[in-house]
Every structure is written in C-alpha cells, then in structure tokens.
Write a protein that holds these residues in place. Structure first.
Motif, mmCIF file in Angstrom:
data_model
loop_
_atom_site.group_PDB
_atom_site.id
_atom_site.type_symbol
_atom_site.label_atom_id
_atom_site.label_comp_id
_atom_site.label_asym_id
_atom_site.label_seq_id
_atom_site.Cartn_x
_atom_site.Cartn_y
_atom_site.Cartn_z
ATOM 1 N N SER A 89 -33.772 54.298 109.974
ATOM 2 C CA SER A 89 -33.913 52.879 110.268
ATOM 3 C C SER A 89 -34.895 52.611 111.399
ATOM 4 O O SER A 89 -35.232 51.454 111.661
ATOM 5 N N GLN A 146 -25.877 49.384 109.987
ATOM 6 C CA GLN A 146 -26.537 48.084 109.882
ATOM 7 C C GLN A 146 -25.701 47.097 109.071
ATOM 8 O O GLN A 146 -25.710 45.902 109.349
ATOM 9 N N THR A 147 -24.988 47.619 108.056
ATOM 10 C CA THR A 147 -24.082 46.765 107.267
ATOM 11 C C THR A 147 -22.713 47.427 107.280
ATOM 12 O O THR A 147 -22.062 47.458 108.314
ATOM 13 N N THR A 148 -22.276 47.952 106.156
ATOM 14 C CA THR A 148 -21.043 48.732 106.147
ATOM 15 C C THR A 148 -21.379 50.208 106.286
ATOM 16 O O THR A 148 -22.502 50.638 106.001
ATOM 17 N N GLU A 185 -14.979 48.861 109.714
ATOM 18 C CA GLU A 185 -14.445 47.858 108.792
ATOM 19 C C GLU A 185 -12.923 47.981 108.697
ATOM 20 O O GLU A 185 -12.248 47.059 108.236
ATOM 21 N N HIS A 237 -28.944 52.623 114.964
ATOM 22 C CA HIS A 237 -28.483 52.523 113.587
ATOM 23 C C HIS A 237 -28.685 53.862 112.863
ATOM 24 O O HIS A 237 -28.958 54.888 113.477
ATOM 25 N N ALA A 256 -22.320 51.776 102.845
ATOM 26 C CA ALA A 256 -23.637 51.359 102.355
ATOM 27 C C ALA A 256 -24.764 52.080 103.079
ATOM 28 O O ALA A 256 -25.858 52.239 102.522
ATOM 29 N N GLY A 257 -24.497 52.528 104.280
ATOM 30 C CA GLY A 257 -25.547 53.165 105.059
ATOM 31 C C GLY A 257 -25.570 54.675 105.007
ATOM 32 O O GLY A 257 -26.324 55.307 105.751
#
Length: 263
Positions: free
Chosen positions: A215, A243-245, A13, A211, A248-249
């Motif tokens: 997961s 998978q997202t940020t 990110e 991931h 968050a993971g």
C-alpha cells in the motif's frame, strides 16, 4: 516464511476474544497480542488450544496506555511498577507457552534528567534480560519512530543493538519493526543482513499509513526475498492497520505462504 497475525491491530472487526477464531479461519497458526492482560488468562489458553494457535509474543505492561504512556523501562522512580509488570508478563508467558517478551522503553517526562533516564533503562533491561533468561524466554527490545510517538527513548536499531552488546544482555535480541525503521533510518535490507544474528522478531506494515504491504513505499517483495536468502527462521508479524477489513487486505500474503486455511 512464518507469518503471525497481530490481534491487537488485525481482525478488529471482532471483539478481541473472537479474533483467535478469525485468525485461524484466515489461515494463521501463530498470533501475537500486544497487551493481552484485559482478558482472563484461562480464556486465552482455551482459545489457543481450540484453534490450534501459537502465541509467539506479548509485551511487558507499558503503563497507562490511555493516558499516553508507551513503556515504563526508562521512567525514573517507576522501577517497582516495571518489575511488577515484568513478573506478570513472565507468568503469562510461562502459562501460555510464549517464547518472546517485548519491552517498550517509553517516553520520559520532558523535565527528566537524561542520564537518570538512561541509567533507569539500563537497570530495567538488565533485570528483564536476567529474568527472561532464567525462564527460557527471549527478551525483545523494540525501537519506535518519533513521528508517531514523539520523544520515544529508543528510536533506532543502532541504539538497541549497542545496549544489548554493551550490557551483555543474555537471551536478548532486537525486535525489528519494518514500519518504524523505514521512517527513522531506511536502508532496511542492508540493516537486516548486517544484523541477522541479532534480530529475534520482525513486524511489518507499509509507509505511510501503517497499512498492508503493497500500500506504500516499501518494496516488500525484495524485502521478503532478502529474508529468505538470509535464512531468517523467526516469525514475521503482521502489525498493521487494514485499509478496509482484515480479510479483504490479506491478498498480498497468498504469494508468500502455503499455510493450511482450514478452520
């Protein structure tokens, strides 16, 4: 257990120079970068010092990544380029206090003579092992799955371990990537236990998708417990695509670490 963040895949990110701060904020005190050479060496040194991070591993330059090259070690007639990349990686490792260099064998051209490919690989690994040993650095050799990278020359833990033993490579160990080896051979815990003294670094991601642990199909709680029972003391690097940020993971990690999370 000691976990490291792979800044080539995590915290994307942010631009690469900002990922060091993000890793420290998330609680990591160790990181790895596949190919850090796009940044000024002094900038990386400053970031490591500022955020109190240890850079545990970098890769030897692997050729033209954008054009699909995935390593130079097995490519005939590219020996001079491999040697130059090795010297660059050693310089960076010495300057940044990196203890491990990873060597990617690569994907030879379809028309290449297989005996020549193997001979080239072995000569380059002997060169790399000797120079790493002389510099107090450990050489890692990684096997990679041929579903993601068709034709990759080293694709099983057995191949790597056989080379290390037969060539008597000093200061050299298997870099065991759980994701790649689950795809190629499975039997993860048994392989780790049987070769505990030959494994120098571990990288993790789940299958399928590469991931976060949890997961996919790999039973990571059992794998981590096995590593604890083995007394594995090296780093376990998070080399996966969130998978997202990234932040968050990271929930799965809280059970396995009590690292200081102060920025």
């Amino acid at each position: 257990m000691k976990f490291a963040a792979n800044l080539s895949l995590l915290f994307t990110e942010y631009p690469l120079p900002e990922r060091f701060a993000a890793a420290r904020k998330a609680g990591f005190d160790a990181v790895e970068v596949q190919f850090p050479y796009s940044l000024p060496l002094d900038d990386i040194a400053a970031a490591l010092a500022r955020y109190r991070l240890q850079l545990v591993l970098i890769n030897i330059p692997a050729g033209n990544w954008a054009q699909g090259e995935r390593g130079l070690a097995c490519l005939p007639e590219r020996e001079a380029e491999f040697a130059a990349g090795l010297e660059q990686a050693l310089h960076w490792a010495r300057a940044l206090g990196v203890g491990k260099l990873n060597c990617l064998a690569g994907v030879p051209p379809e028309e290449a003579d297989t005996d020549q490919v193997q001979a080239t690989l072995e000569a380059n690994l002997q060169l790399a092992a000797r120079h790493c040993h002389d510099n107090g650095i450990q050489l890692m050799i990684e096997a990679i799955n041929t579903e993601d990278i068709p034709g990759f020359w080293l694709h099983s833990s057995h191949q790597v371990l056989e080379l290390i033993e037969r060539l008597k490579l000093p200061s050299t160990a298997l870099q065991y990537d759980v994701y790649h080896m689950q795809i190629m051979e499975g039997n993860l815990i048994s392989t780790l236990k049987q070769n505990a003294d030959k494994i120098g670094h571990i990288q993790i991601a789940d299958v399928p998708g590469r991931h976060e642990p949890g997961s996919g199909e790999i039973n990571y709680p059992n794998l981590f417990k096995a590593l604890e029972q083995m007394g594995y003391s090296g780093h376990i690097s998070l080399e996966y695509n969130p998978q997202t940020t990234t932040e968050a993971g990271l929930g799965w990690l809280k059970h396995w670490t009590i690292q200081d999370r102060t920025p």
